[in-house]
Design a protein around this motif. Structure first.
Motif, mmCIF file in Angstrom:
data_model
loop_
_atom_site.group_PDB
_atom_site.id
_atom_site.type_symbol
_atom_site.label_atom_id
_atom_site.label_comp_id
_atom_site.label_asym_id
_atom_site.label_seq_id
_atom_site.Cartn_x
_atom_site.Cartn_y
_atom_site.Cartn_z
ATOM 1 N N UNK A 109 6.352 33.194 117.672
ATOM 2 C CA UNK A 109 7.336 32.724 116.925
ATOM 3 C C UNK A 109 6.830 31.425 116.152
ATOM 4 N N UNK A 110 6.889 31.379 114.923
ATOM 5 C CA UNK A 110 6.417 30.300 113.947
ATOM 6 C C UNK A 110 7.986 29.491 113.446
ATOM 7 N N UNK A 111 8.028 28.165 113.939
ATOM 8 C CA UNK A 111 9.197 27.495 113.261
ATOM 9 C C UNK A 111 8.905 26.548 112.243
ATOM 10 N N UNK A 112 9.647 26.745 111.301
ATOM 11 C CA UNK A 112 9.424 25.878 110.174
ATOM 12 C C UNK A 112 10.810 24.844 109.941
ATOM 13 N N UNK A 113 10.418 23.533 110.083
ATOM 14 C CA UNK A 113 11.303 22.795 110.263
ATOM 15 C C UNK A 113 10.783 21.359 109.723
ATOM 16 N N UNK A 114 10.877 21.190 108.459
ATOM 17 C CA UNK A 114 10.730 20.168 107.473
ATOM 18 C C UNK A 114 11.792 19.074 107.565
ATOM 19 N N UNK A 115 11.557 17.867 107.205
ATOM 20 C CA UNK A 115 12.727 16.994 106.636
ATOM 21 C C UNK A 115 13.020 17.046 105.168
ATOM 22 N N UNK A 164 9.279 34.224 111.683
ATOM 23 C CA UNK A 164 9.336 33.115 111.228
ATOM 24 C C UNK A 164 10.818 32.339 111.024
ATOM 25 N N UNK A 165 10.808 31.388 111.766
ATOM 26 C CA UNK A 165 12.312 30.702 111.782
ATOM 27 C C UNK A 165 12.567 29.679 110.818
ATOM 28 N N UNK A 166 13.453 29.412 109.820
ATOM 29 C CA UNK A 166 13.631 28.372 109.179
ATOM 30 C C UNK A 166 14.780 27.398 109.722
ATOM 31 N N UNK A 224 21.095 26.052 101.007
ATOM 32 C CA UNK A 224 20.567 27.020 102.187
ATOM 33 C C UNK A 224 19.451 27.612 101.484
ATOM 34 N N UNK A 225 18.472 28.238 102.258
ATOM 35 C CA UNK A 225 17.340 29.029 101.708
ATOM 36 C C UNK A 225 18.123 30.581 101.541
ATOM 37 N N UNK A 226 17.382 31.067 100.611
ATOM 38 C CA UNK A 226 17.883 32.542 100.576
ATOM 39 C C UNK A 226 16.805 33.298 100.741
ATOM 40 N N UNK A 260 4.366 24.884 115.359
ATOM 41 C CA UNK A 260 5.546 24.341 114.620
ATOM 42 C C UNK A 260 4.960 23.966 113.071
ATOM 43 N N UNK A 261 5.883 24.285 112.127
ATOM 44 C CA UNK A 261 5.451 23.743 110.981
ATOM 45 C C UNK A 261 6.335 22.632 110.512
ATOM 46 N N UNK A 262 6.152 21.341 110.199
ATOM 47 C CA UNK A 262 6.760 20.298 109.744
ATOM 48 C C UNK A 262 5.993 19.650 108.929
ATOM 49 N N UNK A 263 6.735 18.359 108.479
ATOM 50 C CA UNK A 263 5.940 17.369 107.466
ATOM 51 C C UNK A 263 6.041 16.007 107.782
ATOM 52 N N UNK A 264 7.095 15.248 107.404
ATOM 53 C CA UNK A 264 7.241 13.791 107.539
ATOM 54 C C UNK A 264 8.253 13.631 108.745
ATOM 55 N N UNK A 265 8.784 14.634 109.320
ATOM 56 C CA UNK A 265 9.734 14.471 110.296
ATOM 57 C C UNK A 265 9.374 14.111 111.649
#
Length: 241
Positions: A63-69, A100-102, A111-113, A141-146
């Protein structure tokens, strides 16, 4: 009235002293009580059982979790540039053994389509109530500035930072420390770099290990007990001037 600051390790005392102007004697390196149950094996196993009963199609998948701010000035203007995500490449990468979970920031209204043909590998978890629970089943986990990476780091699993707008973000939003120099994982400024890191499992994981050591020290899940002990000592008549 005594006001104290709880921090994760002794190494953070100097940071709080300098950055936040807190007196050294008021900084207690006892750990973070809110994280005490975070590595509770019984709780994790219980959650996994419930999660996979609700999402059996994710069982035995990486499981890859994509959770950006969000981007924008606040809740009313929050957005994310979905054009920076190539869902087709992600879908092809996932194959039959990954998903891939967004989990988009709640401020982002649009929302993402996800096209129907990708819906068996890419999932919209926007409405999932607690992102911290998802960390128990997340492999990357894939994030950014969160700040969500902070809790996830305790799981001692890989993190990637997809920062396609890093220079602009740092200039307009402001950051305490350079993201590139201080993020506890691999920095990816382009989508190609992100996919390369995923495909080659190139995470700069040693940065995550160092981050955990600095932030949490010898974290043992008993911060609540230590904070209560310190509070009792500070309230003792012999210690109050």
């Amino acid at each position: 009235m005594n006001t104290n600051v709880l921090v994760g390790s002794k190494k953070l005392i100097k940071v709080y002293e300098e950055v936040f102007g807190v007196e050294r004697e008021k900084i207690l390196p006892v750990g973070m009580p809110r994280l005490d149950d975070f590595l509770n094996k019984e709780k994790i196993d219980e959650f996994k059982t419930k999660f996979y009963s609700e999402y059996p199609n994710l069982l035995n998948k990486k499981i890859i979790l994509f959770a950006p701010t969000f981007r924008g000035g606040g809740q009313k203007t929050a957005y994310y540039n979905y054009a920076r995500i190539d869902l087709r490449r992600i879908y092809d990468f996932c194959g039959n053994d990954k998903c891939f979970l967004i989990k988009m920031h709640p401020f982002v209204i649009k929302d993402v389509e996800i096209p129907k043909e990708y819906a068996d590998r890419i999932f919209n978890f926007r409405d999932y109530p607690n992102i911290n629970d998802l960390y128990y089943v997340t492999d990357v986990l894939i994030t950014d500035y969160s700040s969500n990476y902070y809790e996830y780091a305790l799981m001692k699993k890989p993190m990637l930072f997809y920062t396609y707008d890093r220079e602009i973000y740092e200039l307009t939003r402001g950051v305490h420390r350079s993201v590139k120099d201080n993020a506890p994982g691999k920095i990816c400024d382009t989508f190609d770099e992100l996919m390369y890191s995923l495909e080659n499992e190139d995470y700069d994981f040693e940065k995550s290990v160092q981050f955990v050591e600095e932030q949490f020290g010898d974290y043992d899940g008993k911060a609540s007990d230590r904070s209560e002990e310190h509070t009792s000592e500070l309230q003792s008549p012999s210690l109050i001037s």
